[in-house]
Design a protein around this motif. Structure first.
Motif, mmCIF file in Angstrom:
data_model
loop_
_atom_site.group_PDB
_atom_site.id
_atom_site.type_symbol
_atom_site.label_atom_id
_atom_site.label_comp_id
_atom_site.label_asym_id
_atom_site.label_seq_id
_atom_site.Cartn_x
_atom_site.Cartn_y
_atom_site.Cartn_z
ATOM 1 N N ALA A 188 4.034 8.862 -0.111
ATOM 2 C CA ALA A 188 2.812 8.646 -0.886
ATOM 3 C C ALA A 188 1.624 9.320 -0.211
ATOM 4 O O ALA A 188 1.520 9.350 1.014
ATOM 5 C CB ALA A 188 2.537 7.147 -1.029
ATOM 6 N N ALA A 189 0.746 9.844 -1.059
ATOM 7 C CA ALA A 189 -0.538 10.364 -0.605
ATOM 8 C C ALA A 189 -1.566 9.282 -0.914
ATOM 9 O O ALA A 189 -1.724 8.885 -2.069
ATOM 10 C CB ALA A 189 -0.866 11.647 -1.341
ATOM 11 N N TRP A 190 -2.221 8.811 0.126
ATOM 12 C CA TRP A 190 -3.166 7.692 0.003
ATOM 13 C C TRP A 190 -4.586 8.200 0.215
ATOM 14 O O TRP A 190 -4.876 8.868 1.200
ATOM 15 C CB TRP A 190 -2.892 6.634 1.060
ATOM 16 C CG TRP A 190 -1.557 5.977 0.965
ATOM 17 C CD1 TRP A 190 -0.370 6.435 1.483
ATOM 18 C CD2 TRP A 190 -1.260 4.735 0.329
ATOM 19 N NE1 TRP A 190 0.637 5.553 1.206
ATOM 20 C CE2 TRP A 190 0.118 4.490 0.497
ATOM 21 C CE3 TRP A 190 -2.027 3.798 -0.347
ATOM 22 C CZ2 TRP A 190 0.746 3.364 0.003
ATOM 23 C CZ3 TRP A 190 -1.413 2.658 -0.849
ATOM 24 C CH2 TRP A 190 -0.040 2.455 -0.664
ATOM 25 N N GLU A 191 -5.449 7.851 -0.706
ATOM 26 C CA GLU A 191 -6.887 8.051 -0.539
ATOM 27 C C GLU A 191 -7.449 6.651 -0.334
ATOM 28 O O GLU A 191 -7.553 5.873 -1.294
ATOM 29 C CB GLU A 191 -7.480 8.717 -1.769
ATOM 30 C CG GLU A 191 -8.930 9.094 -1.610
ATOM 31 C CD GLU A 191 -9.454 9.808 -2.835
ATOM 32 O OE1 GLU A 191 -10.035 10.881 -2.664
ATOM 33 O OE2 GLU A 191 -9.271 9.284 -3.953
ATOM 34 N N GLU A 192 -7.728 6.330 0.932
ATOM 35 C CA GLU A 192 -8.050 4.969 1.347
ATOM 36 C C GLU A 192 -6.882 4.061 0.976
ATOM 37 O O GLU A 192 -5.783 4.260 1.456
ATOM 38 C CB GLU A 192 -9.387 4.522 0.773
ATOM 39 C CG GLU A 192 -10.541 5.371 1.315
ATOM 40 C CD GLU A 192 -11.891 4.944 0.834
ATOM 41 O OE1 GLU A 192 -12.027 3.838 0.282
ATOM 42 O OE2 GLU A 192 -12.840 5.726 1.039
ATOM 43 N N ARG A 193 -7.041 3.095 0.062
ATOM 44 C CA ARG A 193 -5.947 2.173 -0.277
ATOM 45 C C ARG A 193 -5.333 2.473 -1.635
ATOM 46 O O ARG A 193 -4.586 1.670 -2.176
ATOM 47 C CB ARG A 193 -6.462 0.729 -0.238
ATOM 48 C CG ARG A 193 -6.937 0.326 1.160
ATOM 49 C CD ARG A 193 -7.411 -1.100 1.253
ATOM 50 N NE ARG A 193 -6.517 -2.091 0.705
ATOM 51 C CZ ARG A 193 -5.489 -2.645 1.333
ATOM 52 N NH1 ARG A 193 -5.190 -2.247 2.556
ATOM 53 N NH2 ARG A 193 -4.767 -3.568 0.744
ATOM 54 N N ARG A 194 -5.647 3.657 -2.178
ATOM 55 C CA ARG A 194 -5.188 4.028 -3.514
ATOM 56 C C ARG A 194 -4.208 5.198 -3.420
ATOM 57 O O ARG A 194 -4.470 6.192 -2.737
ATOM 58 C CB ARG A 194 -6.404 4.426 -4.361
ATOM 59 C CG ARG A 194 -6.097 4.757 -5.789
ATOM 60 C CD ARG A 194 -7.386 4.948 -6.574
ATOM 61 N NE ARG A 194 -8.199 6.027 -6.037
ATOM 62 C CZ ARG A 194 -8.212 7.262 -6.526
ATOM 63 N NH1 ARG A 194 -7.482 7.580 -7.552
ATOM 64 N NH2 ARG A 194 -8.996 8.169 -5.978
ATOM 65 N N VAL A 195 -3.074 5.071 -4.104
ATOM 66 C CA VAL A 195 -2.088 6.156 -4.148
ATOM 67 C C VAL A 195 -2.581 7.212 -5.135
ATOM 68 O O VAL A 195 -2.936 6.897 -6.275
ATOM 69 C CB VAL A 195 -0.701 5.621 -4.579
ATOM 70 C CG1 VAL A 195 0.283 6.756 -4.784
ATOM 71 C CG2 VAL A 195 -0.176 4.631 -3.547
ATOM 72 N N VAL A 196 -2.607 8.465 -4.685
ATOM 73 C CA VAL A 196 -3.070 9.565 -5.540
ATOM 74 C C VAL A 196 -1.979 10.604 -5.795
ATOM 75 O O VAL A 196 -2.149 11.499 -6.623
ATOM 76 C CB VAL A 196 -4.342 10.229 -4.969
ATOM 77 C CG1 VAL A 196 -5.509 9.252 -5.008
ATOM 78 C CG2 VAL A 196 -4.112 10.740 -3.553
ATOM 79 N N GLY A 197 -0.861 10.502 -5.082
ATOM 80 C CA GLY A 197 0.241 11.441 -5.282
ATOM 81 C C GLY A 197 1.512 10.911 -4.662
ATOM 82 O O GLY A 197 1.462 10.060 -3.759
ATOM 83 N N LEU A 198 2.646 11.418 -5.152
ATOM 84 C CA LEU A 198 3.953 10.953 -4.680
ATOM 85 C C LEU A 198 4.967 12.084 -4.649
ATOM 86 O O LEU A 198 4.939 12.969 -5.502
ATOM 87 C CB LEU A 198 4.502 9.871 -5.620
ATOM 88 C CG LEU A 198 3.733 8.572 -5.712
ATOM 89 C CD1 LEU A 198 4.177 7.780 -6.939
ATOM 90 C CD2 LEU A 198 3.908 7.768 -4.438
#
Length: 150
Positions: A51-61
């Protein structure tokens, strides 16, 4: 886009946070609980979810498996590669693919393999830019009524 970190998804809680982004790629997915259960089953079989995380939000997988067969020898198969709509055009897809490629090389894999739909021109263009070449067609036969509708 702020700083994005990549990490493996290993818990049900983290997996749950991936559902909305994965659903952009796999709109047939119905419920987040079913998704988490399936990912956990696939993990037992070697599936990995990065997972690509921007802070606590997943933005890509990137979902993938290190495997082996007679055609490719040891290789990595990318099942799922998706960047959420808000995160596109920032090089995140290339970064996810590079991370998977690096892990595969470190594990002695000889090839990186993935499938994409024939009508997915933008995805195909992206894959060509990433150095992947089209080498065949993928054939599928639905074996159950449930699968035929997907």
């Amino acid at each position: 886009m702020t700083t994005v970190r990549l990490s493996q998804v290993t818990t049900e809680q983290a997996c749950l946070r991936c559902f909305d982004v994965m659903r952009e790629l796999r709109p047939h997915l119905q419920g987040s609980r079913d998704f988490v259960d399936q990912i956990m089953r696939q993990r037992v079989l070697g599936y990995r979810l990065l997972a690509a995380w921007e802070e606590r939000r997943v933005v890509g997988l990137a979902g993938y498996r290190l495997t082996e067969n007679l055609l490719y020898g040891r290789f990595v198969y990318v099942d799922d590669l998706v960047v959420g709509a808000a995160g596109r055009r920032h090089g995140l897809g290339a970064r996810l693919l590079a991370a998977v490629r690096g892990e595969a090389r470190a594990a002695g894999c000889r090839h990186l393999v993935l499938d994409t739909g024939l009508g997915m021109a933008l995805a195909q263009r992206f894959y060509f830019r990433q150095g992947l070449l089209s080498r065949g067609l993928h054939f599928v036969e639905a074996l159950s009524v449930e699968e035929a509708g997907s």
